[in-house]
Each structure stands twice: as structure tokens, then as C-alpha cells.
Design a protein around this motif. Structure first.
Motif, mmCIF file in Angstrom:
data_model
loop_
_atom_site.group_PDB
_atom_site.id
_atom_site.type_symbol
_atom_site.label_atom_id
_atom_site.label_comp_id
_atom_site.label_asym_id
_atom_site.label_seq_id
_atom_site.Cartn_x
_atom_site.Cartn_y
_atom_site.Cartn_z
ATOM 1 N N VAL A 63 8.275 87.971 22.166
ATOM 2 C CA VAL A 63 8.147 87.996 23.625
ATOM 3 C C VAL A 63 9.023 89.104 24.197
ATOM 4 C CG1 VAL A 63 8.609 86.724 25.761
ATOM 5 C CG2 VAL A 63 7.548 85.550 23.817
ATOM 6 N N ALA A 64 10.271 89.165 23.724
ATOM 7 C CA ALA A 64 11.238 90.096 24.292
ATOM 8 C C ALA A 64 10.897 91.555 24.022
ATOM 9 C CB ALA A 64 12.633 89.783 23.743
ATOM 10 N N ASN A 65 10.374 91.857 22.829
ATOM 11 C CA ASN A 65 10.143 93.270 22.489
ATOM 12 C C ASN A 65 8.706 93.725 22.718
ATOM 13 O OD1 ASN A 65 8.623 92.315 20.339
ATOM 14 N ND2 ASN A 65 9.993 93.052 18.728
ATOM 15 N N GLY A 66 7.872 92.832 23.280
ATOM 16 C CA GLY A 66 6.501 93.219 23.615
ATOM 17 C C GLY A 66 5.519 93.174 22.470
ATOM 18 N N ALA A 67 5.905 92.541 21.340
ATOM 19 C CA ALA A 67 4.984 92.481 20.199
ATOM 20 C C ALA A 67 3.725 91.695 20.533
ATOM 21 C CB ALA A 67 5.687 91.870 18.986
ATOM 22 N N TYR A 68 3.855 90.671 21.339
ATOM 23 C CA TYR A 68 2.670 89.925 21.783
ATOM 24 C C TYR A 68 1.921 90.699 22.859
ATOM 25 C CZ TYR A 68 4.653 85.734 19.499
ATOM 26 O OH TYR A 68 5.148 84.830 18.596
ATOM 27 N N GLU A 69 2.650 91.161 23.853
ATOM 28 C CA GLU A 69 2.010 91.853 24.973
ATOM 29 C C GLU A 69 1.254 93.082 24.503
ATOM 30 O OE1 GLU A 69 3.173 93.402 29.477
ATOM 31 O OE2 GLU A 69 4.746 93.037 28.000
ATOM 32 N N GLY A 70 1.818 93.817 23.555
ATOM 33 C CA GLY A 70 1.160 95.012 23.046
ATOM 34 C C GLY A 70 -0.133 94.721 22.312
ATOM 35 N N ARG A 71 -0.334 93.470 21.960
ATOM 36 C CA ARG A 71 -1.580 93.058 21.294
ATOM 37 C C ARG A 71 -2.517 92.320 22.256
ATOM 38 N NH1 ARG A 71 2.387 93.245 17.421
ATOM 39 N NH2 ARG A 71 1.728 94.026 15.361
ATOM 40 N N GLY A 72 -2.240 92.450 23.526
ATOM 41 C CA GLY A 72 -3.123 91.861 24.521
ATOM 42 C C GLY A 72 -2.924 90.388 24.761
ATOM 43 N N LEU A 73 -1.715 89.875 24.467
ATOM 44 C CA LEU A 73 -1.424 88.464 24.625
ATOM 45 C C LEU A 73 -0.356 88.243 25.693
ATOM 46 C CD1 LEU A 73 -1.130 87.360 20.880
ATOM 47 C CD2 LEU A 73 -3.176 87.361 22.318
ATOM 48 N N ASN A 74 -0.478 87.133 26.383
ATOM 49 C CA ASN A 74 0.548 86.649 27.302
ATOM 50 C C ASN A 74 0.999 85.304 26.757
ATOM 51 O OD1 ASN A 74 2.070 85.535 29.358
ATOM 52 N ND2 ASN A 74 0.636 86.037 30.992
ATOM 53 N N VAL A 75 2.101 85.299 25.986
ATOM 54 C CA VAL A 75 2.540 84.109 25.270
ATOM 55 C C VAL A 75 3.675 83.426 26.028
ATOM 56 C CG1 VAL A 75 3.605 83.238 23.149
ATOM 57 C CG2 VAL A 75 1.817 84.990 23.027
ATOM 58 N N GLN A 76 3.509 82.136 26.268
ATOM 59 C CA GLN A 76 4.559 81.301 26.853
ATOM 60 C C GLN A 76 5.059 80.359 25.775
ATOM 61 O OE1 GLN A 76 3.254 78.534 29.841
ATOM 62 N NE2 GLN A 76 5.290 77.640 30.095
#
Length: 343
Positions: A63-76
Motif C-alpha cells: 500500500v505504502a510504496n504503490g505496488a498495488y496502485e501501480g497494478r490498477g488496484l485500490n486495496v484497503q
């Protein structure tokens, strides 16, 4: 067999609820595509198995380093608490994915007919330990036979059959353990179960000495831990998002152990203010030096890896102890189809 423990009952109740909920969904032929946010990212809620801690560090790092976001995910990340276990949250639809603390949970779900699988194992070793007072005569687990053993219900069900079969422990050794180390500290011959990343540190702080630590996995206890759980219908309808979540988690765990973990630790402390940086630092060091995340199958096949041989070894041990029917389809408890490199 003895009646199931309270923790065991909660898992089985959650498993039954999950089985009924997902069976109803499948009967209605409904689909379960994860929603997207306003930026088009797939929204995933991920329930952990306890309050935020270093054992969840790789997920917080992603979450902190954008590994999820960079793959098109919004993880909670939805941290665990004593009032709601992971199967219950999956059953209610409160989360899309969950975390299991041992190989028992996926097998419990299968035994209840719940269509859900483990899709990755981010701990190649169970963190279960047995602790004793310092004594040069204690060289192996077998040296603890005959001593009073303070052990919680979850460890009793998971590791106890193995300790009896492999190391000669007996039922009359067990004493109830509520998490308070006072009884252990008072009795120099007492033995206590716990977690590698928490309990030796707590003993040092409370007792002022380094306990003798026996990591069960290093003596052959075959359970995986930190297992990602995915309902079959969710995996079917969101296969790419699931692959992306696992790939992002792999990146997160690699960075948490070997990179700059400050941002992840800040998120953990925000979710769990009782967690101190000193506790996180020592736990992270133990995760790294023990090979918990990147040893075992992960050293051969990559982080998150699982093998059928390892699953069968655990199931055979548990079935021989009467935990499961020997005819249970243990292969239904896991799949490696969503791990990096699989198609």
C-alpha cells in the motif's frame, strides 16, 4: 475428540456461513466482479488475521510504496480483531480477500464445504514457538517432555498432535494459557507456546532474560502461515485482479524485508497505536533472519509459493491425529494458479 475450542468454533461457524453464502450466490448464477473506484482502479478489501503488526508488513508496504496502485488496484487493509474472524467477514461480503494464520483454516473451510481456497502462502514457516527458561540442558524439543506447557487453544489444535507424534509430548503436560506470561515467569521449569515475533520479546521485557526458543517449523512442523484466502467465485470473476494483488504483495514483502520499511511501519502504527517501533523492528529482523517469508518453497519458486507435497504432509499429520476425515479432499484447500508465473 474433545469439543472444539472457542477459536475453532468461530472458524467453523464462519466456514459454515461462508459455505451457505457462497453456495447461494452460485445457485443464483450471480457474478462477483469487484467494484472500481472513480479512477478505474479495482477496489479490494483485505482482512488480516489480527491487529496490525510486522506479520502484515508486506501488505502494508505494498500500500505504502504503490505496488498495488501501480497494478490498477485500490486495496484497503481491514485489520483483524477478536470480534470478527476472517471467514465471517468473507461470508458477509465485508471483504473480498482474507488472511489465514495456518494451513488449518483452508482445510476447515473445505471440510465445511465452503468454496474458498488459499491462493498464496507468504509465510513458508509457521511462527509458532515453544519457549523455556535458559537452561544449557535443553537442546531439543524432546527435552521438554514432562514439563508443564502453557498453550493456547489454537496452538493446541494445530501443533499439539504433531508435538505428541514427533516429540513424545503427553496430554497431561497442557495447561491453559491466556496470553499472560506471569505463570511462565514464576516457574523456571514451565514451558510456554507463542509466536516467534511477539513472545520472546515480551519475555525479555517482562522477565529481563532471553528465553530458550524452539521454532516448531525448524523441527519439521509443516504448516504454512500468512495464507491469502479467496472465494472461488471471486477468483473466477476477478482473476487478473487477484493475480495483481498477489504480485503486488510479493513486491511489498520483498521491499518490507530488504528495503525501507518506514512508510509501512507508520501505517501499521496508525492502525494499531499499541504497536511500538521497537516491536516492529525486532519482528522484522526475525522475519528476515528466520527465512519465514523467503525460505522453503519460496526460495525455489518465489514468494507466496505452495506445493502439493507440503499440503499433503500437513493434512496427513492432521488426519492421523483425528482432526480431519482421511477422505477429505485436501487438494481443494489451495491453488497456485494465481501466483506470479502461472497462467
Amino acid at each position: 475428540m474433545r469439543p472444539p475450542s472457542a477459536s475453532r468454533r468461530r472458524v467453523l461457524m464462519g466456514a459454515a456461513a461462508l459455505a451457505g453464502s457462497l453456495a447461494g450466490s452460485l445457485a443464483a448464477c450471480s457474478r462477483s466482479e469487484a467494484p472500481t473506484d472513480e479512477q478505474g482502479r479495482v477496489r479490494l478489501r483485505f482482512a488480516t488475521d489480527a491487529l496490525a503488526q510486522a506479520e502484515h508488513g508486506g501488505f502494508y508496504q505494498a500500500v505504502a510504496n504503490g505496488a498495488y496502485e501501480g497494478r490498477g488496484l485500490n486495496v484497503q487493509i481491514v485489520q483483524g480483531d477478536p470480534a470478527a474472524d476472517v471467514p465471517q467477514r468473507l461470508a458477509s461480503g465485508a471483504v473480498e480477500l482474507g488472511l489465514a494464520s495456518s494451513s488449518l483454516t483452508p482445510l476447515d473451510l473445505v471440510s465445511q464445504g465452503a468454496p474458498v481456497k488459499a491462493v498464496a502462502a507468504f509465510f513458508q514457516k509457521s511462527p509458532l514457538v515453544v519457549l523455556a527458561h535458559p537452561d544449557p540442558a535443553l537442546r531439543a524439543l524432546a527435552d521438554l517432555r514432562g514439563r508443564a506447557l502453557l498453550m493456547d487453544a489454537a496452538a493446541t489444535r494445530g501443533a499439539w498432535p504433531w508435538l505428541k507424534a514427533e516429540h513424545g509430548f503427553t496430554d497431561d503436560q497442557i495447561r491453559a494459557f491466556t496470553g499472560d506470561p506471569a505463570a511462565f515467569l514464576r516457574d523456571p521449569r514451565a514451558v510456554q507456546s507463542g509466536s516467534l515475533t511477539h513472545d520472546p520479546y515480551a519475555i525479555r521485557q517482562a522477565g529481563g532474560f532471553d528465553p530458550r526458543v524452539f521454532l516448531l517449523a525448524d523441527d519439521g512442523y509443516p504448516s504454512y502461515a500468512a495464507l491469502v484466502l479467496a472465494p472461488n467465485a471471486f477468483a473466477r470473476d476477478n482473476a487478473q485482479a487477484l493475480r495483481d494483488f498477489i504480485a503486488g504483495s510479493v513486491e511489498g514483502w520483498r521491499d518490507y524485508l530488504h528495503g525501507d520499511a518506514r512508510a509501512a511501519d507508520a501505517l501499521i502504527r496508525k492502525d494499531n497505536p499499541a504497536m511500538t517501533q521497537a516491536m516492529l523492528d525486532q519482528a522484522r529482523d526475525l522475519l528476515r533472519t528466520s527465512g519465514m517469508v523467503d525460505g522453503g518453497d519460496a526460495a525455489l519458486y518465489g514468494l507466496g509459493a505452495m506445493t502439493a507435497e507440503r499440503w499433503q504432509a500437513f493434512f496427513d499429520m492432521a488426519a492421523q491425529a483425528g482432526v480431519y476425515d482421511p477422505g477429505l479432499n485436501w487438494r481443494a484447500a489451495f491453488t497456485d494458479a494465481y501466483l506470479p508465473g502461472r497462467n
